[in-house]
Write a protein that holds these residues in place. Structure first.
Motif, mmCIF file in Angstrom:
data_model
loop_
_atom_site.group_PDB
_atom_site.id
_atom_site.type_symbol
_atom_site.label_atom_id
_atom_site.label_comp_id
_atom_site.label_asym_id
_atom_site.label_seq_id
_atom_site.Cartn_x
_atom_site.Cartn_y
_atom_site.Cartn_z
ATOM 1 N N ILE A 163 0.852 -1.189 0.000
ATOM 2 C CA ILE A 163 0.000 0.000 0.000
ATOM 3 C C ILE A 163 0.885 1.235 0.000
ATOM 4 C CG2 ILE A 163 -1.916 -1.156 1.172
ATOM 5 C CD1 ILE A 163 -1.077 0.127 3.774
ATOM 6 N N SER A 164 0.304 2.364 -0.301
ATOM 7 C CA SER A 164 1.092 3.591 -0.379
ATOM 8 C C SER A 164 1.667 3.954 0.989
ATOM 9 C CB SER A 164 0.234 4.742 -0.891
ATOM 10 O OG SER A 164 -0.741 5.108 0.069
ATOM 11 N N ALA A 165 2.755 4.704 0.968
ATOM 12 C CA ALA A 165 3.382 5.140 2.214
ATOM 13 C C ALA A 165 2.432 5.991 3.039
ATOM 14 C CB ALA A 165 4.663 5.925 1.896
ATOM 15 N N ALA A 166 1.616 6.796 2.362
ATOM 16 C CA ALA A 166 0.674 7.666 3.072
ATOM 17 C C ALA A 166 -0.389 6.847 3.804
ATOM 18 C CB ALA A 166 0.017 8.635 2.098
ATOM 19 N N THR A 167 -0.950 5.836 3.118
ATOM 20 C CA THR A 167 -1.962 4.993 3.751
ATOM 21 C C THR A 167 -1.367 4.225 4.917
ATOM 22 O OG1 THR A 167 -3.174 4.743 1.665
ATOM 23 C CG2 THR A 167 -3.613 3.125 3.380
ATOM 24 N N TYR A 168 -0.166 3.704 4.738
ATOM 25 C CA TYR A 168 0.489 2.944 5.805
ATOM 26 C C TYR A 168 0.747 3.822 7.023
ATOM 27 C CZ TYR A 168 3.703 -0.175 8.212
ATOM 28 O OH TYR A 168 4.299 -0.978 9.154
ATOM 29 N N LYS A 169 1.157 5.054 6.785
ATOM 30 C CA LYS A 169 1.427 5.983 7.886
ATOM 31 C C LYS A 169 0.148 6.288 8.668
ATOM 32 C CE LYS A 169 3.424 10.544 8.856
ATOM 33 N NZ LYS A 169 4.052 11.759 8.233
ATOM 34 N N GLU A 170 -0.937 6.504 7.953
ATOM 35 C CA GLU A 170 -2.209 6.811 8.616
ATOM 36 C C GLU A 170 -2.714 5.601 9.399
ATOM 37 O OE1 GLU A 170 -3.759 9.770 8.894
ATOM 38 O OE2 GLU A 170 -1.889 10.471 7.968
ATOM 39 N N LEU A 171 -2.515 4.400 8.850
ATOM 40 C CA LEU A 171 -2.905 3.186 9.568
ATOM 41 C C LEU A 171 -2.131 3.074 10.875
ATOM 42 C CD1 LEU A 171 -4.310 0.420 9.832
ATOM 43 C CD2 LEU A 171 -2.430 -0.548 8.477
ATOM 44 N N GLY A 172 -0.840 3.324 10.815
ATOM 45 C CA GLY A 172 -0.015 3.256 12.018
ATOM 46 C C GLY A 172 -0.491 4.214 13.097
ATOM 47 N N LYS A 173 -0.844 5.423 12.699
ATOM 48 C CA LYS A 173 -1.361 6.409 13.657
ATOM 49 C C LYS A 173 -2.651 5.918 14.303
ATOM 50 C CE LYS A 173 0.453 10.604 11.413
ATOM 51 N NZ LYS A 173 0.065 11.862 10.710
ATOM 52 N N LEU A 174 -3.533 5.330 13.471
ATOM 53 C CA LEU A 174 -4.811 4.846 13.982
ATOM 54 C C LEU A 174 -4.610 3.707 14.967
ATOM 55 C CD1 LEU A 174 -7.916 4.823 13.916
ATOM 56 C CD2 LEU A 174 -7.788 3.312 11.934
#
Length: 406
Positions: free
Chosen positions: A217-228
């Motif tokens: 998945i994109s780096a942006a989506t992965y980053k947001e998932l991690g935050k969640l």
């Protein structure tokens, strides 16, 4: 339809299989505590990390998991004061909560009684029994009847995750089921937590080539998932081994559980349990493997789009699940049709979730209708499978059958 609502549809009108996708591990009780089991209306509450704890004759249970199981909402838990919402009213528990190994526990009796349950004790099995006092107003739901000669088929539109407010069902449901010779369901959910089924999730839903979710998945989506995940008490990489469709559905299941909706209270599982008591055959219209394969077969693009939508709208999932529950309980056919039609805005998802599966379901139902025997079939599948131009009802009508809403 907003893409993230596709996930909700899969939970409420498909099986919501991923609630148990992330494995849990049992733990020994802390020093000074004993363990006991808790049964809710005859079914054991699974606390995942162990059983309920007993200290000096008081049964203590995790606040979050137990409020979910009882179908009430945790308002807040500040400085040991627990407030819950029951039937729209905020109630403060007399008992204070306490932290045990970092997890807030509270008296089971205090929670159960405000939620409307009698608390009993089975000494032989070392089990606390919770029995609902609720009667409630019967839900309308979705029920149709089809006949062909001596054979009758009742078609029930299920919501696979529910809470106690769905029950009791209307007498028409119970009367039709009382006459049934067979119960038909998408899959037998009572077997969904078995070793073979869990192995299928791991085989289909995890990466075997040395890559992880981060690589797909994109780096942006992965980053947001991690935050969640971190905001919800998990490690940012907690779900790295799983594919996007598993992560998406797991997040949705967890959030729906916070609202008190569980597969254990779903309409289809309710009738499966009744069928076991009546000793009538349970027949499957699909298979566990085919349902997992449906999710796994979605393109990478759709999988990431659905995952990102769930992440972006995580805090809204509870409200939308409540809306779908009210739609089911009121039997609002217009709202169900609108919901089903909007899925068509995503052609790939619509075809996988509904169109292709509807054809198979309709063919099997026609097979029952053509048995030529004086038998009754009680078929329970996700409500969204029935309506619309590609729905099971239309497919059966095109075959010449007359369908009556009950």
């Amino acid at each position: 339809m907003k893409p993230w609502k596709n996930m909700l549809l899969s939970l409420t009108v498909s099986v919501g299989l991923m609630a148990s996708a992330v494995p849990a591990f049992a733990a020994a009780p802390p020093e000074g505590f004993a363990q006991t089991s808790v049964n809710l209306n005859g079914k054991k509450i699974d606390y995942a990390a162990g059983e309920a704890l007993v200290q000096k004759g008081t049964t203590l249970v995790p606040v979050d998991l137990t409020t979910q199981a009882l179908g009430i909402k945790l308002k807040d838990n500040k400085n040991g004061t627990v407030r819950v919402t029951v039937n729209g009213k905020v109630v403060t528990l007399e008992a204070k909560s306490k932290l045990i190994d970092g997890i807030p526990f509270v008296s089971l009796r205090a929670l159960a009684e405000v939620a409307g349950y009698d608390v009993r004790w089975d000494r032989k099995t070392n089990t606390v029994l919770l029995v609902s006092q609720a009667t409630g107003q019967a839900a309308r739901g979705f029920l149709w009847e089809v006949q062909n000669g001596p054979t009758t088929v009742y078609l029930v539109g299920s919501m696979h995750i529910a809470d106690d407010s769905f029950y009791p069902l209307r007498k028409e449901f119970e009367q039709a089921f009382a006459e049934a010779d067979y119960l038909g369901v998408e899959i037998d959910l009572s077997q969904a937590a078995g070793e073979d089924q869990q192995k299928m999730i791991l085989d289909m839903g995890t990466y075997k080539d040395g890559t992880t979710l981060k690589d797909h998945i994109s780096a942006a989506t992965y980053k947001e998932l991690g935050k969640l995940l971190k905001a919800n008490g998990l490690q940012a990489n907690a779900l790295d081994k799983f594919k996007p469709w598993v992560v998406e559905t797991t997040l949705g299941s967890l959030k729906s559980s916070e609202a008190g909706y569980e597969a254990g209270a779903g309409v289809d599982l309710y009738f499966i349990q009744q069928a076991v008591k009546k000793k009538i055959p349970v027949i499957e219209l699909e298979s566990y493997e085919s349902q997992l394969g449906m999710f796994n077969g979605l393109s990478d693009k759709v999988q990431e789009k659905n995952l990102k939508s769930v992440i972006d709208n995580f805090d809204s999932i509870e409200d939308s699940t409540n809306e779908m529950a009210e739609m089911w309980k009121s039997g609002n056919e217009k709202a169900l049709l609108e919901l089903t039609n909007r899925v068509a805005q995503d052609p790939e998802y619509y075809k996988a979730l509904l169109t292709d599966r509807n054809v198979g379901m309709a063919d099997k139902i026609e097979g029952y209708l053509k048995s030529g025997k004086a038998e009754e079939y009680f078929i329970v599948v996700g409500a969204a499978h029935y309506l619309g131009k590609d729905g099971v009802l239309k497919l059966l009508e095109d075959k010449g059958y007359k369908i009556t809403r009950k």
